[in-house]
Design a protein around this motif. Structure first.
Motif, mmCIF file in Angstrom:
data_model
loop_
_atom_site.group_PDB
_atom_site.id
_atom_site.type_symbol
_atom_site.label_atom_id
_atom_site.label_comp_id
_atom_site.label_asym_id
_atom_site.label_seq_id
_atom_site.Cartn_x
_atom_site.Cartn_y
_atom_site.Cartn_z
ATOM 1 N N TYR A 56 0.842 -1.202 0.000
ATOM 2 C CA TYR A 56 0.000 0.000 0.000
ATOM 3 C C TYR A 56 0.874 1.246 0.000
ATOM 4 O O TYR A 56 1.858 1.345 0.743
ATOM 5 N N GLY A 57 0.487 2.225 -0.805
ATOM 6 C CA GLY A 57 1.158 3.515 -0.778
ATOM 7 C C GLY A 57 0.556 4.492 -1.753
ATOM 8 O O GLY A 57 -0.047 4.103 -2.769
ATOM 9 N N ARG A 58 0.707 5.765 -1.428
ATOM 10 C CA ARG A 58 0.257 6.854 -2.305
ATOM 11 C C ARG A 58 1.436 7.810 -2.489
ATOM 12 O O ARG A 58 1.952 8.363 -1.504
ATOM 13 N N ILE A 59 1.858 8.001 -3.710
ATOM 14 C CA ILE A 59 2.919 8.948 -4.025
ATOM 15 C C ILE A 59 2.355 10.021 -4.942
ATOM 16 O O ILE A 59 1.718 9.700 -5.961
ATOM 17 N N ILE A 60 2.552 11.282 -4.574
ATOM 18 C CA ILE A 60 2.072 12.410 -5.377
ATOM 19 C C ILE A 60 3.241 13.355 -5.615
ATOM 20 O O ILE A 60 3.856 13.847 -4.662
ATOM 21 N N ASN A 61 3.562 13.582 -6.868
ATOM 22 C CA ASN A 61 4.649 14.478 -7.247
ATOM 23 C C ASN A 61 4.088 15.800 -7.754
ATOM 24 O O ASN A 61 3.029 15.818 -8.396
ATOM 25 N N VAL A 62 4.796 16.888 -7.484
ATOM 26 C CA VAL A 62 4.387 18.187 -8.008
ATOM 27 C C VAL A 62 5.155 18.444 -9.301
ATOM 28 O O VAL A 62 6.356 18.694 -9.288
ATOM 29 N N SER A 63 4.433 18.336 -10.395
ATOM 30 C CA SER A 63 4.982 18.665 -11.709
ATOM 31 C C SER A 63 4.611 20.111 -12.009
ATOM 32 O O SER A 63 4.638 20.961 -11.126
ATOM 33 N N SER A 64 4.234 20.411 -13.229
ATOM 34 C CA SER A 64 3.913 21.792 -13.599
ATOM 35 C C SER A 64 3.255 21.799 -14.972
ATOM 36 O O SER A 64 3.445 20.883 -15.780
ATOM 37 N N ILE A 65 2.500 22.861 -15.248
ATOM 38 C CA ILE A 65 2.012 23.088 -16.602
ATOM 39 C C ILE A 65 3.178 23.154 -17.581
ATOM 40 O O ILE A 65 3.054 22.834 -18.764
#
Length: 259
Positions: free
Chosen positions: A138-147
């Motif tokens: 189990y895991g949730r990974i969220i990366n901040v990319s960009s327009i």
């Protein structure tokens, strides 16, 4: 009806949690019930962010200073986060910066520095924190990319390196989602447009006409606010996104849908 976004009992780490967008995301995770640690290079910046988040949510935030471009430092961050919180369920990568230079004037050390901070550090934290997630399934990974991962700036305006790094973050997100799709880990991203953060405020102070020019190019007619990124991240961190992986939600006021 259950609270779809309830994160009570979840353990979350926000790398870059002392910055504008990272701090907002950490605040949102705390508000929705997660136990949160924030990380970054400067301990004083982290503590200031933690104090603000506690004022707004009433929740204590763990601060762990670390240079995420260092493999040893990331391993230490992982160990400290697990010691402070327990096994980490949610990882958010919000680290990164943009030093603007036309590509023909770009110092190689700046190029390499941005690649290390904006891309390599994201890979390092993803693969390190994924170890425990894979073990538990189990895991949730969220990366901040960009327009900027999918839309270049007209005439460049010194953003080529930044755009390249964010395109890399988006492809890293998609590739890791595919690699870990049967291991119980979802990997997604958000893609903000230009967002009002302390860093951007300094840019606008130095370039007074820039804000109006940039704002005019966003269909909704305003720049992003850091808090615009909270709910998309909460969705991606929650059980409601269990069948969503490899995606990027663009928090961009419509910028991604126009030429």
């Amino acid at each position: 009806m259950k609270n779809a976004f309830d994160l009570t009992g979840k353990k979350a780490v926000v790398v870059g949690g002392g910055g504008g967008i990272g701090k907002a995301i950490a605040k949102g995770l705390a508000f929705y019930g997660a136990d949160v640690a924030i990380s970054g290079r400067k301990a004083e910046t982290l503590q200031a962010a933690a104090d603000t988040i506690k004022e707004e949510t009433g929740k204590d935030i763990v601060c762990i200073a670390a240079d995420a471009t260092s493999e040893d430092a990331v391993k230490e961050l992982y160990a400290k986060a697990n010691e402070a919180l327990g096994q980490v369920d949610i990882l958010v990568n919000s680290q990164g910066y943009n030093e603007k230079h036309p590509i023909d004037e770009m110092p190689l050390e700046v190029w390499n520095g941005m690649l290390n901070t904006n891309v390599t550090s994201v890979m390092l934290t993803c693969r390190t924190f994924a170890q425990g997630m894979i073990e538990r399934g189990y895991g949730r990974i969220i990366n901040v990319s960009s327009i900027r991962a999918i839309r270049a700036v007209n005439q460049g305006m010194g953003n080529t390196c930044y755009s390249v790094t964010k395109a890399a973050v988006s492809m890293l997100t998609a590739s890791l989602a595919a690699e870990w799709s049967k291991k119980g880990i979802t990997v997604n991203a958000i893609g903000p447009a230009i967002t009002m953060t302390p860093m951007m405020e300094k840019v606008f102070e130095a370039n007074p006409n820039m804000k109006n020019i940039l704002q005019a190019n966003i269909p909704m007619g305003r720049l992003g606010e850091a808090d615009d990124n909270i709910t998309p991240v909460i969705f991606l961190a929650s059980e409601e996104s269990a069948f969503v992986t490899g995606q990027c939600i663009y928090t961009d006021g419509g910028s991604s849908v126009i030429i």
